[in-house]
Design a protein around this motif. Sequence first.
Motif, short mmCIF file in Angstrom:
data_model
loop_
_atom_site.label_atom_id
_atom_site.label_comp_id
_atom_site.label_asym_id
_atom_site.label_seq_id
_atom_site.Cartn_x
_atom_site.Cartn_y
_atom_site.Cartn_z
N ALA A 284 0.82 -1.21 0.00
CA ALA A 284 0.00 0.00 0.00
C ALA A 284 0.86 1.26 0.00
CB ALA A 284 -0.94 -0.01 1.21
N ARG A 285 2.05 1.20 0.62
CA ARG A 285 2.93 2.38 0.63
C ARG A 285 3.57 2.64 -0.73
NH1 ARG A 285 4.55 0.35 5.82
NH2 ARG A 285 6.33 -0.67 4.82
N LEU A 286 3.64 1.63 -1.57
CA LEU A 286 4.28 1.82 -2.87
C LEU A 286 3.49 2.78 -3.76
CD1 LEU A 286 5.37 -1.86 -3.69
CD2 LEU A 286 6.81 0.02 -2.89
N GLY A 287 2.18 2.51 -3.89
CA GLY A 287 1.38 3.33 -4.77
C GLY A 287 1.68 3.06 -6.23
N PRO A 288 0.84 3.54 -7.15
CA PRO A 288 1.08 3.33 -8.58
C PRO A 288 2.37 4.01 -9.03
CG PRO A 288 -1.19 4.01 -8.15
CD PRO A 288 -0.44 4.21 -6.87
N ARG A 289 3.11 3.29 -9.88
CA ARG A 289 4.35 3.81 -10.45
C ARG A 289 4.28 3.73 -11.96
NH1 ARG A 289 9.35 1.44 -6.73
NH2 ARG A 289 8.59 2.24 -4.72
N SER A 290 4.50 4.87 -12.60
CA SER A 290 4.47 4.93 -14.07
C SER A 290 3.16 4.39 -14.62
CB SER A 290 5.65 4.16 -14.67
OG SER A 290 6.87 4.68 -14.21
N GLY A 291 2.06 4.64 -13.89
CA GLY A 291 0.76 4.19 -14.35
C GLY A 291 0.46 2.74 -14.07
N LEU A 292 1.34 2.01 -13.36
CA LEU A 292 1.14 0.60 -13.05
C LEU A 292 0.87 0.46 -11.56
CD1 LEU A 292 4.04 -0.98 -15.14
CD2 LEU A 292 1.61 -0.97 -15.71
N ALA A 293 -0.24 -0.20 -11.22
CA ALA A 293 -0.58 -0.43 -9.82
C ALA A 293 0.29 -1.54 -9.25
CB ALA A 293 -2.06 -0.79 -9.69
N PRO A 294 0.71 -1.43 -7.98
CA PRO A 294 1.48 -2.52 -7.36
C PRO A 294 0.61 -3.75 -7.14
CG PRO A 294 0.97 -0.84 -5.75
CD PRO A 294 0.51 -0.29 -7.07
N PHE A 295 1.25 -4.90 -7.08
CA PHE A 295 0.56 -6.17 -6.88
C PHE A 295 1.00 -6.77 -5.55
CE2 PHE A 295 -0.49 -5.82 -11.28
CZ PHE A 295 -1.60 -6.62 -11.48
N LEU A 296 0.02 -7.27 -4.80
CA LEU A 296 0.26 -8.03 -3.59
C LEU A 296 -0.11 -9.48 -3.86
CD1 LEU A 296 0.82 -8.41 -0.55
CD2 LEU A 296 -1.55 -7.70 -0.12
#
Length: 414
Positions: free
Chosen positions: A243-255
Amino acid sequence: MRSADPLEFLSRHRETIFRILGIVAVLLVIFLIIRAVAMRMGGWKAARDRVRRECAITAHAFAAPVRSWLRYRRSLRVLVHGLRAPATWRDAERALAAARQAAGPEGARPYAVLVAGHTVTVLLAGRRIPPPGADPWWVADDDETDHWSAERADLPPVVPVPDQEYPVLVAVGEVGGWCAFLDLAVGPPMVCVDGERRAATALHQAVAAQLDVRLPKDTVVVAEGVHRAFEGPPIRTAYRAAARLGPRSGLAPFLVGAELPAPMPPELVAPPAEFPGLRLLLLGEGRGYTRTLLNDRTGQIQLVGTPLVAEGNALSRAIARVLPLIPPVLPPDLGGDASSTARVFAELDDELDAELDGELPGEDAVRRPAAPPVALVPGPPSPEREDEPEPVSAPRADVDEGEAPVPSLSPGRP
C-alpha cells in the motif's frame, strides 16, 4: 460288402465321443448361464449394449493416461515455443492496445488475448461491443461478436493512452495451439486462483513468477505461504508494504498472498475503481468484487464468467523454462508526443524481429486460420459486473497432433 458293427465302432471311438459330448455339455451350460444373465438385463439387445458400453469404458480407462500425457506434451511444446519469443508478448500487448482504441472509452473492454503463429484474437466484455469497422486490420463475425481477430503483421504500433492503464499480461495456458494471455490490469482488483488445491497452487505460483519478472522492481510484494522456498513477510505486513508503494508509471502494485489480510482493506472490498491503487493475487476464495481463475485436477483453467477455458497442465513447467526470456512490461509513458512514442515502439518491434531472424514461434505447428479463431455466442452480462460476459456452453473439439485448428472456448469440460 461287409457292414460295420455299431457297437464295435462305439467301442473303438469311445474316448473321442465322450470328449465331444463333454465339450457340447460345457458349451450348453455356458449358453444357459449367458442367457439367464441377458434375460435379467432386459434381453439380448440390452445385454449387448451393456457389454459394448463396459468395453468402451475399459478402453477409455487404459487410454486416458496416454492421451493425458500426449496432451501435456503438446501444451508444453506450444507454450514454450510461444512464450520464449518476446514478439509473442509484444504482439499481444499491441493487439490489446489497438482493441482498446477501436472500442473507445465507452465501448467494450478487452480482457484476454489469444496469439498463434500469424493471428491474434482479442476477447471483449461489456454491454456494447461495436464492430471494428474503422480499423482495417480487425475481423469480426457480426455486430454482436465478443472477439476480434487480426493478422499479427497488420497490427499498428503501440501508443499508450494516458487515461487507461497499460496492459499487464500473464500467460494462463493454451487453447487449441494458441497461447492465452489474461490482462490483470483491468477488472476487479482482486484476482483469485481457486479450484483443486495442487493445481491452483501451481497456477498461482506461475502467475506470481510472471508478475515478478514483468513488472518493475519493488512493484510486486510476495507474502508468506506462496512458495515453500520463499520466506515472505506476514500478509498484513506485506499489505502495508504494497500500500505504501502506490502506482508507479501508471502501473498499480501487486500483492501476492495465500490468504486475505485481516481485517479486509477498504480498497479491496469497495467497488472497483478505474485506477485502483493496489491489486491482489490471492490463492483461494476471495470476497467482494473478484475475478476467479478456476482450476481443476485435469489442468483446465476457466476464467469464471467468461467463455475462456485454457489448458494449463503444462503452464508451470513452461514458465520455469522460459522465465529468463519473458520480456518486461513496456513503460506506459515514454515521454514525447504520440508519433515519437509510436516510432520508439516500432523500433523495439523491429529489434525483436531481428533477434528471432524473422521467424515467428510455432509457425510449423500452428496453421493460419481462414476465419476468426473463436466461435462464441454472447449472452447478456449481469448488472453487477458489466465487464464480464455470461458463460457460453459449447463443445470443445479434439486437437490433432501438429495442427492448431480454430479453438473453441467453453466454460464446460470437453
